[in-house]
Design an enzyme around this catalytic site. Structure first.
Site, mmCIF file in Angstrom:
data_model
loop_
_atom_site.group_PDB
_atom_site.id
_atom_site.type_symbol
_atom_site.label_atom_id
_atom_site.label_comp_id
_atom_site.label_asym_id
_atom_site.label_seq_id
_atom_site.Cartn_x
_atom_site.Cartn_y
_atom_site.Cartn_z
ATOM 1 N N ASP A 112 58.046 6.981 90.311
ATOM 2 C CA ASP A 112 59.111 7.904 89.918
ATOM 3 C C ASP A 112 58.604 9.345 89.912
ATOM 4 O O ASP A 112 57.639 9.671 89.215
ATOM 5 C CB ASP A 112 59.636 7.562 88.526
ATOM 6 N N GLY A 117 61.467 -3.700 84.923
ATOM 7 C CA GLY A 117 60.535 -4.401 84.057
ATOM 8 C C GLY A 117 59.407 -3.511 83.556
ATOM 9 O O GLY A 117 58.981 -3.627 82.400
ATOM 10 N N SER A 151 60.995 7.082 94.099
ATOM 11 C CA SER A 151 62.304 7.596 93.719
ATOM 12 C C SER A 151 62.135 9.025 93.226
ATOM 13 O O SER A 151 61.077 9.402 92.722
ATOM 14 C CB SER A 151 62.950 6.728 92.631
ATOM 15 N N SER A 161 66.383 -4.086 90.261
ATOM 16 C CA SER A 161 67.010 -4.546 91.500
ATOM 17 C C SER A 161 66.093 -5.479 92.269
ATOM 18 O O SER A 161 64.876 -5.499 92.074
ATOM 19 C CB SER A 161 67.358 -3.337 92.372
ATOM 20 N N GLY A 188 79.329 2.339 72.617
ATOM 21 C CA GLY A 188 78.430 1.379 72.004
ATOM 22 C C GLY A 188 78.187 0.139 72.833
ATOM 23 O O GLY A 188 78.447 0.097 74.034
ATOM 24 N N SER A 245 68.277 13.328 79.258
ATOM 25 C CA SER A 245 68.243 12.531 80.479
ATOM 26 C C SER A 245 68.568 11.087 80.131
ATOM 27 O O SER A 245 68.069 10.551 79.131
ATOM 28 C CB SER A 245 66.863 12.592 81.144
ATOM 29 N N ASP A 301 66.862 0.446 80.259
ATOM 30 C CA ASP A 301 65.608 -0.299 80.128
ATOM 31 C C ASP A 301 65.089 -0.238 78.690
ATOM 32 O O ASP A 301 64.542 -1.223 78.179
ATOM 33 C CB ASP A 301 64.560 0.261 81.090
#
Length: 322
Positions: A21, A48, A99, A147, A239, A260, A266
């Site tokens: 990332d 994960g 990414s 994914s 929520g 952000s 996650d």
């Protein structure tokens, strides 16, 4: 202290499609021009991996099984080792993807560019299934998040759950698209927890789910159909809802300043997983998950949740039965 060190069941997270990332910012995102960006932050990413990192941020423990390949995969692996996260490396059939997220300072908008991972062959898929089954913790939790790489069939999580049948391991799944649809349609795969967002739930339901009760009814229908023992639906600012044999609950999304949203989902999974691993009740687990997700929104880029924010937001929790 909710996040004080304490006993927990073992946790293994699985990331088949990790990413290096890269996050940065620029004055304004416009076409055609060269955009001068700030020095980037570089972090290991993927569902994960982020779950394991967030669990560690909250004082918990997990191992991360990660498919890695090429120079990018080696760099990502080095970053993981620097964090102190125990890593089980699975060799991916090609270069690990990258990414990019860019914040437009003129508007505060964030642009996220995600590249595909390497193409997997059937033999790679079989090898991954064998590796995960071999590493799954007895008496613990196995988290499948993120994914699928190209070539991995949508029913991968279902196939894995069937392979895990009869083992003393609870399987949590947080995926999307065709992979989510395959899990939702399964009727004999022993999945403990299935999570999705409200748009995904409406897509599976084939109708709008405007109220909390509508969402809870749909989540319960999946439980009753045998897709999973518990189904969680994130309704964004409205929520989160969980449905399970013990009941149905709604946890308020704590109002926080949003810097952000990267990693919020996650962090939610990390909070719920850690809570269950520590033996917390379903309603309290949902509250810790909601607190972790909100805390992640308060941090820049891929920093995920800070423990002091999670603890404070959890103490302010509002959870009600439906």
């Amino acid at each position: 202290m909710i996040l004080a060190p304490q006993p927990q069941a073992p946790v293994l997270t699985v990331t088949l499609n990790p990413a290096l990332d890269i996050s940065t910012s620029t004055d304004e995102v416009v076409p055609d021009l060269k955009l001068r960006c700030d020095a980037p932050d570089i972090d290991p990413g993927g569902g994960g991996i982020n779950v394991s990192r967030a669990i560690a941020n909250m004082g918990g423990r997990s191992r991360a099984l990660v498919a890695l390949g090429g120079a990018t995969g080696s760099r990502l692996c080095d970053l993981l080792h620097e964090t102190g996260l125990p890593v089980l490396r699975l060799n991916a059939p090609g270069e690990t993807r990258q990414s990019l997220s860019v914040i437009d300072r003129s508007t505060g908008a964030q642009f996220r560019f995600v590249l595909p991972g390497p193409e997997w062959r059937p033999s790679d898929v079989r090898g991954a299934l064998d590796a995960i089954v071999g590493a799954a913790p007895q008496g613990g939790i196995l988290v499948i998040s993120g994914s699928n790489p190209p070539g991995v069939p949508p029913d991968f999580a279902v196939s894995l759950a069937r392979r895990m049948a009869g083992r003393d391991t609870r399987m949590f799944v947080d995926t999307s698209g065709a992979a989510l649809a395959a899990v939702a349609a399964a009727r004999d795969a022993p999945i403990a927890v299935l999570r999705m967002d409200d748009a995904e739930a409406e897509g599976l339901a084939g109708r709008p789910l405007p109220t909390r009760k509508d969402t809870a009814d749909f989540a319960l229908s999946l439980v009753q159909a045998g897709a999973a023992q518990s189904v969680i639906v994130a309704r964004g600012a409205d929520g989160n809802i969980v449905a399970c044999p013990e009941g149905r609950w709604h946890a308020e999304a704590p109002p926080v300043p949003v810097i952000s949203k990267v990693g919020a989902g996650d962090s939610f999974v990390a909070g719920y997983t850690l809570a269950v691993a520590r033996g917390m009740a379903v309603a309290d687990a949902l509250a810790l998950a909601a607190a972790a997700a909100a805390a992640a929104c308060m941090t820049p880029a891929t920093d995920l949740c800070r423990p002091e924010d999670v603890a404070r937001l959890y103490e302010e929790r509002v959870v009600t039965p439906i």
